[in-house]
Each structure stands twice: as C-alpha cells, then as structure tokens.
Design a protein around this motif. Structure first.
Motif: not given
Lengths: 261, 682
Positions: B251-262
C-alpha cells in the motif's frame, strides 16, 4: 540488447518425496520455486544487462500460477515478464515445450537468450537446446562465464569434464548456464513490491501463432507413462574367518560365485 | 491604582510572556513537522497514566535520586503557585490572593517543599559534579538551571523573611512556616525602611530571575518540564512488545519506507526528544551500550535526534517546507545559494546523523523504555530507521540477507529443510493438528524448537510434560512457518507480513484459539502482532501453562529416588517473557519445584534483566563491535555461583550455553529451561 530468460516453475524437489503407493510425486503442501538453475540464468542476464545494457524479459510456460515464478524474476530485476499459458499446452514434452517457448521468444524478439542448464524436476536439459534449434540459433550449454562481448559474437566458458572450454559463439545465441555463473541475488523489498504491481503479459497458443499439432500432447512424441522409485536390492553379509588370508579366500570365492570376478 | 513599579513589572512580564510564547510556537511548528499519529484515544486510561507517571512520578521514585525528583516536581508546582501571591502582592501591596496568600497550610507545604528542593539540589550538585556518574552530562546548562532554581527559592525566602520582620515577626499566613522565621534575625538592627528597601530590591531580583527562568525554559533542555507531562499523557497504551507500527509495503509502495529523514518520525516520536530530562537511566541498562557498542540511547534521544530536528526543522520552516522527500537536488542547490544553512536538508538521517553501527546494535530488549520516567519510546525509532535501511535502501549485513533468504525458501532462519520441521517429534507420538481431532492447545514449536539441538530438547520436554498432565494438544508440523519476530525487528516488514499472513491464514482456517509456545519471541509476535493481521489467539508461554497445570494438580511429578545434589539455579529472565509479558513468577515457581533447589537472583533481574544479546535480529548478526553481550550476562550469572542457569527462551538458551562454554568450560554449569529439568522428574 534484447535479452530473454526462460524460467520454469518447479516443486521444491529438494524436499519432494515420491508416494510409495501411487508412485507419483507428493506435491501436497510442497511450495513451488523458480528452478534453481533458471534463477542463476536470471542472475546472469541481469549481470549482463548491468554491464552492457539492454532489457531483460523473463519468459515461462505453465499454468496461471506460474506467474509467481515470473514475479520472482521481476523482483530480482527483470524488466518485463511473459507467461504463455493455455490448456492446449498441457501434456507437452520437451520438444513441444521448446517449440512453444521458441515461438514466444520470436514474438518478444531476442539477441541473447539465457536458460538454466536443466530443470530439477525433469532433469532432461533438453528445452534450452530445443529452443535454439527451433530458432536456428547458436547454442552453448553448461556455460559458467561470459568472458568477452563483441559486436557479433561472445566468448564464453563452457564447463566440461576436468575443466572448461572457451567457446566463441556467434550472436544471437542461447546460453544454458551452470549454477557457477553466479549466486542469484536476493531481491530488494522495493523490487519485490514493484514485482507485485507489474503487469505480466499473458499469451495463449493463438497469441504466439502456435499450430495445434505442434504443441501440447499433439506435438509431443514422448509421454511419461509412470514415475517410480527404482527398486534397489541390498543384500549384506558379514564375512568372518580366523585369519586375513582365509578371509580373502572367502571373499574371492563369494565374488566368483556371484560372477563378479 | 497601579504604581510605576507595577507598570514596569507588567511590561517585563509581557515581554517575557511574548518571548516564551514565541519560543513555544517555534517548537510547536517543529514538532508538527512530524508525521501524524493517533495518541488521543482512551482519555481515561491516559489520565490514569498521567497521574501515575507524572503526578506520582511512578517510574522516578524507583530509585533514591528519583525521590528527590519527586520533591523537585512538587516543589516546583508549589513554588509556582507561590509566585501568584508573591508577584501580585508586590504590585498591589494591599491585595491578598484568596486561598493562597492568607493560607498558612499552603505556606507550610511550600516551605517544606522548598527546603526539600534545596536539599535535593545540593545532593544533585554533589552527585553530578563530585560523584560524576557516567549517565549524567556536566554541562553549563545544567549548572545554570540549578543556580536559577536556587536563586528563585533563596530570594523568596528573603522576601518572606523581610515581610515577616516588617510585621514584627508575626503573620497569620506564615505562622506554620519554618524558614521565614529562621531568617528574620538577619534583619535585626535594620530600620523598617531599610528592610522595605531590601525587600523591594529582593523582589525585583526575584522577578528578574523568575522571568528569566520562564524565558529560558522553552529554549533549553528544560523544555522537559513542559514536554514530559505531555509525554506521560500521550504514552503508549500498548504493551512493549506490541508497539511496532504496522506498515503495508504494497500500500505504501510510492513512499519512502521507514524513517530516513527526521520529519518522517511521528510528532510523538519527536516529542520524546523534548521530554527527555537527560537522566540517563536508559544508558545504565542498555546492553548494547554497556558492552561498548556505539549505541547510546540517551544521546540518541536528547542530542543526536533532537539537535538534528531543531537544526533541520528550523531551516524547513524558514523555507516553508513540510517534507524534504521530494526536494530535488536542483531545488536544494538553489536553496543553498541563498541560505548556506540549508545544507542540513541534504543530510541523511541514517549515516550522516545516526550511525548504522548504532542502529544495528540494538537488541530491542526494551530495558531503556522500561526505566524511562518520561515514557520515551526508543525501540520504535530504531525499528523505523531499520525499515528505511532494509526496505528503502536495501542496505544491511550479508548474514541477515542469508537469514531472510532462508526464511523465504525454508521458512526458518536456520536454513534447514522445511520438511524436517517436525523431525524432532518423530518418536514422541505428537499428533499433527490436521489429523488431531478435538484438541485444546496448539503447541507452537517455533523455528528454534524445531531445529536447534538444545531448543529441541525443550520441545521434547514440553511434549512429555503436557502428555503427562493429560493436555490435549497438537502441532502444525511442516505447516508451521517462522513467526517473523526477528524479521520484523530487522526492519523487513515485507517478509514479516508474508510469513505472518500465511501463518494467520492457516491458524484461522484450523480454528486455532489457544496456543502454547516455548519461545517468548513467537509468543509476543503471535499474541501482540498477529491481531493486526486478523489473527486473534490466546497465547501463553509453556512455563505459564505448566505452572497452571501444577497448581490445578494435573501435572504430578515423582520425587527423585536418590537425593540429587543441591542445585543452585541462577534465574535469567528473558526480555520477551519478562518485560514484554510481565511474567517473572512462573519460571521461578517451576524451578523451585525441583527438590533441593536454591533459586539465585542476579543483580539485574526481572524487569531490569539484562538481554542475552540475541533479540532484535541480533541472533542472526555477527557481533563485531565491543564486548559480547552473552559473555557479560554469563559473567553476571556466574557471580552467583550457580550450578545451573535457568532460562526460558531458546535464544537465551543458545547465548548462555555459548557463553558458559567460553567462560567456564570446566565448571560444569548447566543452562536449562525449567521444562527440561521437570521432565526428568516424570
């Protein structure tokens, strides 16, 4: 460079047992995997693309669920996937299978075809060479390395007993690869997700203009009559004698009796 | 009628309030860069949490210095209340604030608390600057805050004493106080005018210090006093094992996974940094840190992430950016030309700000969260950043890749053929669920219990004990797959879901309701993480079930014929049965049943237990940095001079066994699960 990789979906036969009563493979609950040699072929194709550019299309023939195997190839990094699936293909032997695959390869268009050297369920190693024959292409089997790439030919290493041969192969060509060609990569999550969302092209027998008499059971001069575990008879007997010499005599006598000596 | 000094005071107060509000607004704008998260549900439970954690300082008072904080907390509140009459009466000399200004009991409490705060501050000073514990920072900021608080208290004492002296030593409101009367003699010999001038000077000094403190709070680490109470209210209501946020990679395919920016952390995760009081409790319990690895949970929260947040948040707001995910390199260089500070926008959270070695050092043991008095959630941040590393960047250790691959193809991280999963049970007459008919429990064996030699002995023992107690149970055999615990904690939500969904589908198809397992990791995942995927089961640990069977009289043990030599069992609590399930009694109760047993407690035990080093996917990662955690734990156990180390988790079993082999190969110390020891008494 247009690259096609042929893959087969097989039961995970490292785990498969043969039903002693029915003499058939126990497939119940056995997961399907991409034939391990074909996975290496995909790896080889991807590495080729990374060095020399091109587009990799994974191709498979099988029932609709063979899609899963193609998705694995897409996850690894193939650009596209084609599944040829039709009831008319059912019962195909290696000749009919390679014919149908050859039609599909022709429709996709290929400068280089990769296959695994054989499938782990049938162990025939005939389909790859069959495709090359149907398309009148150069074929090199047991390939472990592509050494050089030239405009009109490749220099490849082919495994043979005790070493390897260096083969100059005119392109377009079909390469059937060994596992030593490279450890298949573990797909990234991005790749796996993308693979789930990529459309897989599905062609029927009509789509590849395969005449009915050349495919499926009709196009197969061979048929599997029965699968069985060969009976092995083991008799063992411990020989005992008071001395080594007597023991040797006893052994020689037994071997003569059994007409081995 | 306002006197000129009243007008000056009001101007000063308005200025201070302006600066205060401005600073708060700034922090608010930075905080709201964070991703949304619903922490507004169940206000009843949240208020209860607030009362327990903040008003009662529930986690604080578990240690001596925390009791001092309790005094400081309540002292602060009463001193603040005391400011109302103090300030108002300074402007309107004839005005008395009702309930406070004329209330001797209020002044009594405030007086006692002020004294306690003062004593507490001196203890704190000695501790921080003389005893110098590693967990505290000795910063100028800390010194300034102590000085400001002392100045507020002392000036208040002097003002009150002057007031009392002017009243001839008797004031009804002050009649129960101790400190004011004690200080009155200081004014002996001074004229009333002199005392009045002193009082007024002190009053102004007090006003300046107080307003200064007020302005200083939101711009310093003392934002803690505002953010910590909020953090208490918004604290996670789920058990510690259930706090990992669901993520559907498809479902979140287009987005960045996890947290890579604060800014991709949620606002609550960001609030943690503001709430941190820098007490360093987490540092004292973190196995990764104590074993010399580069993870410092305290530094992560109150320095690394906070400083980066403030720096980046400031620049983002300046340029009206709500996210940097779509910030193109061209746009960034354009920004850089007009604002050199925009360089922070190009920094990667993982690598530039927070090191990958620190990221992978965490065992997810949860000790940091267990002790954190302000309900900070360290582990979730680690998992989020691991998700970024694994799912978004495809950047992680090769040995972990192998474990993932094994799970994907063999359904267990060991990489043993899946068809051998039930091989351990061949001689044991355990029915498979599909053939079993009417059974009460599913025995979820887990990968370790199926493939690891030591853990297989635990599985066998559990089977024999359950059979002896007449429990109807079955196993899944080859149909069971890795539960996904380590995969999820390694940040691979994709593979976790693949495994979990297949397991949930199977368990639901079979109508499984009650599950017993010998693996606390499986237990936590099945119980706390499968509900999100539609699997709701009643899951208990084998020690819990066995103890229940003993209490019900269903499990009867035969006393040994010969008197066995006395056993000294050091109990090691696993993180996932202990902190995650809050179960400490069952394993101890079972071990106590073995004749001649003496239970030994380690210094780090129960909710303060020390991880074996294998949680959070560390089982499948090489331990290249620092000391090996399992050796530290075995050393702690050996200090109690045990003959046996009692464990209740297959990971602990492996880690402790390995540690004993390394550290005390000749001492004959056995590492054992209670089930194995009890099965010997059947």
């Amino acid at each position: 460079m247009r690259i096609v990789v042929c893959v087969k979906q097989v039961p995970d036969t490292t785990e498969v047992k043969i039903d002693p009563v029915k003499n058939t493979l126990i497939r119940d609950g056995v997961p399907s995997i991409v034939n391990p040699f074909d996975e290496c072929a995909v790896e080889a194709a991807l590495r080729f693309r990374e060095e020399h550019g091109g587009r990799v299309t994974a191709l498979s023939m099988g029932p609709p669920q063979a899609e899963t195997a193609l998705r694995k190839c897409l996850a690894m990094g193939a650009d596209a996937a084609v599944l040829i699936s039709d009831r008319a293909f059912a019962g195909a032997d290696t000749l009919a299978t390679s014919f149908a695959l050859a039609r599909a390869v022709a429709k996709i268009g290929a400068d280089l075809i990769f296959c695994g050297k054989m499938a782990i369920d049938g162990d025939t190693a005939q389909v790859g060479p069959g495709i090359a024959e149907h398309l009148s292409l150069t074929q090199v089997t047991n390939v472990q390395k592509i050494k050089e790439v030239h405009a009109d030919h490749l220099l490849v290493e082919r495994v043979c007993d005790g070493g390897y041969e260096l083969v100059r192969a005119k392109t377009p060509a079909l390469l059937a690869v060994e596992k030593t060609v490279g450890e298949p990569r573990y797909p990234s999550v991005r790749g796996s997700v993308l693979a789930q969302q990529t459309e897989i092209t599905k062609w029927s027998a009509a789509d590849i203009e395969a005449p009915e008499e050349k495919i499926g059971l009709n196009g197969s001069p061979t048929q599997v009559m029965q699968i069985f575990t060969p009976e092995t008879q083991l008799h063992s007997e411990m020989l005992e004698a008071p001395s080594e010499d007597a023991l040797c005599d006893l052994l020689i006598g037994k071997l003569r009796q059994a007409e081995i000596l | 009628m306002l006197m000129p000094q009243g007008i000056i005071f009001l101007l000063l107060a308005a200025l201070a309030a302006g600066i205060f509000i401005r600073a708060l607004r700034h922090k608010w704008r930075i905080l709201t860069l964070g991703a949304p998260e619903n922490r507004f549900d169940q206000p009843g439970r949240r208020l209860k949490n607030f009362a327990a954690l903040i008003l009662m300082q529930g986690k604080m008072v578990r240690e001596f210095y925390g009791v001092i904080h309790l005094f400081i907390f309540w002292g602060f509140i009463f001193i603040l209340l005391g400011e109302i009459p103090l300030l108002l009466e300074g402007i309107f000399p004839n005005f008395t604030v009702p309930l406070l200004g004329d209330n001797p009991y209020f002044y009594l409490i405030k007086d006692v608390l002020s004294l306690l705060v003062t004593v507490g501050l001196f203890v704190g000073i000695i501790r921080r600057w003389v005893m110098r514990p590693r967990r505290l920072y000795r910063t100028a900021e800390a010194a300034l805050v102590v000085a400001l608080v002392l100045a507020v208290i002392v000036s208040d004492w002097l003002i009150g004493a002057a007031k009392l002296a002017l009243a001839g030593g008797v004031l009804p409101a002050f009649r129960l106080t101790v400190v004011y009367p004690l200080l009155v003699p200081l004014f002996a010999g001074l004229s009333p005018d002199g005392i009045a001038v002193f009082q007024s000077t002190m009053w102004w000094l007090h006003v300046l210090v107080f307003l200064g403190f007020f302005v200083y709070i939101p711009n310093s680490k003392h934002l803690h006093v505002l953010a910590a109470p909020l953090n208490g209210y918004f604290a996670s209501l789920t058990p510690p094992g259930a706090q990992i946020k669901p993520l559907d990679p498809l479902a979140a395919a287009g987005k960045e996974y996890g947290v890579g920016r604060i800014e991709n952390f949620t606002w609550k995760q960001l609030l943690d940094s503001f709430a941190c009081g820098e007490c360093g409790r987490c540092l004292e319990v973190c196995p990764a840190n104590l074993s010399g690895k580069p993870l410092n949970p305290k530094q992560m929260i109150c320095r690394t992430l906070k400083e980066h947040l403030l720096e980046k948040g400031e620049v983002m707001r300046r340029h009206d950016l709500s996210s940097t995910e779509d910030l193109s390199p061209e746009k960034l260089s354009a920004l850089l030309r007009e604002d050199p500070e925009a360089a922070v926008l190009g920094k990667s959270l993982l690598g530039d700000v927070f090191s990958e070695d620190a990221l992978w050092a965490c065992t997810t043991c949860g000790a940091c969260q267990e002790v954190c008095p302000v309900s900070n959630e360290h582990v979730g941040k680690i998992i989020d950043m691991r998700r970024f590393a694994v799912m978004n960047e495809d950047r992680y250790a090769p040995e972990l890749r192998l474990a993932f691959r094994n799970v994907e193809s063999k359904f267990n991280p060991w990489g043993v053929s899946w068809s051998e999963r039930a091989a351990w049970a061949k001689q044991l007459d355990v029915p498979l669920w599909k053939d079993a008919g009417e059974v009460e429990y599913l025995f979820w064996v887990g990968c370790a219990g199926s493939f690891d030699n030591s853990a297989k002995r635990v599985s066998e023992a559990v089977v024999r004990l359950l059979q002896a107690a007449g429990v109807r149970f079955a196993i899944l055999g080859r149909e069971e797959k890795c539960c996904g615990d380590f995969i999820r904690r390694a940040g691979n939500e994709y593979l976790f879901r693949l495994m979990a969904q297949e397991n949930v589908a199977l368990l639901n198809r079979y109508g499984v309701r009650k599950i017993v397992t010998a693996c606390p990791h499986c237990l936590n995942t099945l119980k706390n993480e499968y509900p999100d995927l539609g699997g709701r089961f009643e899951v208990i640990h084998h020690t819990q079930l066995l103890w229940q069977l003993v209490k019900e009289g269903r499990l009867k043990l035969r006393p040994p014929e010969t008197t066995a030599p006395a056993r000294r069992i050091a109990v090691h609590d696993s993180c996932y049965l202990g902190r995650c399930q809050n179960e400490y009694e069952a394993p101890r109760a079972l071990l106590s049943m073995i004749p001649g047993t003496q239970i030994l407690e380690m210094e780090r035990r129960k909710d303060r237990s020390f991880c074996c080093g294998a949680g959070g996917a560390r089982m499948w990662l090489e331990e290249h940095l620092g000391e090996r955690i399992n050796l530290m734990r075995v050393r702690q156990a050996l200090e109690t001079e045990p003959t046996t180390i009692g464990v209740n988790c297959p990971y602990c079993l492996t880690m402790m066994e390995d540690g004993v082999k390394d550290l005390a190969p000749d001492r004959g110390v056995e590492v054992a699960d209670p089930a194995v020891l009890l099965a010997q008494l059947l």
